[in-house]
Design a protein around this motif. Structure first.
Motif, PDB file in Angstrom:
ATOM      1  N   ILE A 125      39.827  42.440  32.583  1.00  0.00           N
ATOM      2  CA  ILE A 125      38.632  43.104  33.123  1.00  0.00           C
ATOM      3  C   ILE A 125      38.585  42.909  34.642  1.00  0.00           C
ATOM      4  N   ASN A 126      38.837  41.683  35.089  1.00  0.00           N
ATOM      5  CA  ASN A 126      38.733  41.363  36.510  1.00  0.00           C
ATOM      6  C   ASN A 126      39.885  40.431  36.893  1.00  0.00           C
ATOM      7  N   SER A 127      40.933  41.014  37.446  1.00  0.00           N
ATOM      8  CA  SER A 127      42.127  40.216  37.785  1.00  0.00           C
ATOM      9  C   SER A 127      41.908  39.306  38.979  1.00  0.00           C
ATOM     10  N   LEU A 128      40.863  39.565  39.759  1.00  0.00           N
ATOM     11  CA  LEU A 128      40.649  38.761  40.967  1.00  0.00           C
ATOM     12  C   LEU A 128      39.869  37.484  40.704  1.00  0.00           C
ATOM     13  N   ALA A 129      39.185  37.428  39.560  1.00  0.00           N
ATOM     14  CA  ALA A 129      38.319  36.269  39.310  1.00  0.00           C
ATOM     15  C   ALA A 129      39.140  35.000  39.139  1.00  0.00           C
ATOM     16  N   ASN A 130      38.598  33.942  39.718  1.00  0.00           N
ATOM     17  CA  ASN A 130      39.214  32.632  39.548  1.00  0.00           C
ATOM     18  C   ASN A 130      38.582  32.007  38.294  1.00  0.00           C
ATOM     19  N   ILE A 131      39.385  31.631  37.323  1.00  0.00           N
ATOM     20  CA  ILE A 131      38.812  31.112  36.069  1.00  0.00           C
ATOM     21  C   ILE A 131      38.924  29.590  36.043  1.00  0.00           C
ATOM     22  N   ILE A 132      37.796  28.945  35.710  1.00  0.00           N
ATOM     23  CA  ILE A 132      37.798  27.485  35.604  1.00  0.00           C
ATOM     24  C   ILE A 132      37.381  27.122  34.175  1.00  0.00           C
ATOM     25  N   ARG A 133      38.165  26.324  33.514  1.00  0.00           N
ATOM     26  CA  ARG A 133      37.773  25.868  32.170  1.00  0.00           C
ATOM     27  C   ARG A 133      36.799  24.705  32.305  1.00  0.00           C
TER      28      ARG A 133
END
Ligand SMILES: Nc1nc2c(ncn2[C@@H]2O[C@H](COP(=O)(O)OP(=O)(O)OP(=O)(O)O)[C@@H](O)[C@H]2O)c(=O)[nH]1
Length: 290
Positions: free
Chosen positions: A141-149
């Protein structure tokens, strides 16, 4: 911004600023309230605005992304979305085949940072692969988002504060776009139609033509595409400056940021996040800006 006109009618006050940004001449009451808050409590470092879980972030982002010329004491740093790792797939699947676009998609689409919370509940039941699949789902959906678990949203604050995601002069996040190895397009089109697309073009472009092009897309909706966010770097003809392009819904800005470095390959690279995006149209029409 809506004001009362002479006859009591409501009048919108918008001006087009030199950098291409359509901006309101009067600050939104929310911005005024935040500025008052800053004045009252002089030691505020950050303000966290928590919306309801069902909010569409677009209007807030548009109101808070202020042009520098308005000289506000507050500025939008980033949009952080918390997703529930246990329920994300269910929520997205529920709406995938319907024509309605739930806020879950919008909140991920607008996010600069996505906190993937409750990972303990997923890994207890499933393998590590399940979390990776969720991250792929978010990036589709959003390749730019930085994902944090996270578990109970315990995250290093430096990962969500001072991101400067809307600051054109702090171009690190935009410069990352130039890393060719980084895959930014989601590839297969999401069934919901909300996805990320990236277009590349090596030849230098005419800034005036780029403005007309982006205005046709964002303002006139000429190609019926619904762009939520747009970020890019531009190689502008007759300029030694790397230009950055950012947009949130209808508002956009293009600014010269810094000289191109010798080792850099000068190019145009623009990432679009939105709905009904058509890669071929974007590529073809952008060529018209050369
Ligand atoms: N196991 C586990 N439970 C969590 C975690 N984060 C929150 N919870 C629990 O989940 C329950 C619901 O909390 P949330 O899902 O955070 O709900 P909320 O966001 O406060 O609710 P709204 O703000 O009203 O949307 C609470 O009992 C929390 O203690 C987590 O990472 N792991």
């Amino acid at each position: 911004m809506i004001n009362e006109g002479e006859s009591g009618a409501l009048v919108e006050e918008w001006v087009e600023l030199a950098n291409g940004c359509v901006c309101c001449t009067v600050k939104h009451s929310l911005v005024q309230a935040l500025e008052q808050l800053v004045q009252m409590k002089k030691k505020l470092d950050h303000i966290l605005l928590e919306t309801t879980g069902l909010a569409n972030p677009a209007p807030l982002a548009s109101v808070l992304w202020l042009d520098d010329q308005l000289e506000s004491s507050v500025k939008l740093d980033s949009i952080v979305t918390v997703v529930d790792a246990k329920n994300l797939r269910f929520q997205l699947n529920r709406h995938r085949d319907s024509s309605s676009f739930p806020e879950a998609f919008l909140q991920i689409a607008f996010a600069d940072v996505v906190i993937l919370n409750k990972v303990d509940l997923v890994s207890q039941e499933q393998s590590e692969g399940a979390l990776e699949e969720l991250e792929n789902e978010i990036h589709s959906i959003n390749s730019l988002a930085n994902i944090i678990r996270s578990i109970r949203c315990e995250v290093d604050l430096s990962q969500i504060l001072n991101r400067q995601a809307y600051d054109a002069t702090h171009a690190t996040h935009l410069e990352a776009l130039l890393e060719e190895s980084k895959s930014l397009s989601s590839g297969d089109l999401h069934h919901s139609g909300v996805c990320t697309l990236c277009i590349n073009q090596t030849e230098a472009v005419d800034l005036h033509k780029v403005r007309l092009w982006i205005e046709e897309i964002l303002w006139d909706k000429k190609y019926s595409m619904d762009v939520y966010r747009c970020k890019g770097v531009l190689r502008v003809g007759n300029s030694d400056q790397l230009h950055t392009l950012q947009a949130v819904r209808e508002i956009y800005e293009i600014v010269p940021t810094r000289p191109w470095r010798n080792e850099e390959k000068q190019m145009n690279r623009i990432v679009f996040i939105g709905h009904n995006l058509d890669e071929n149209i974007l590529i073809d029409t952008f060529r018209g800006c050369i």
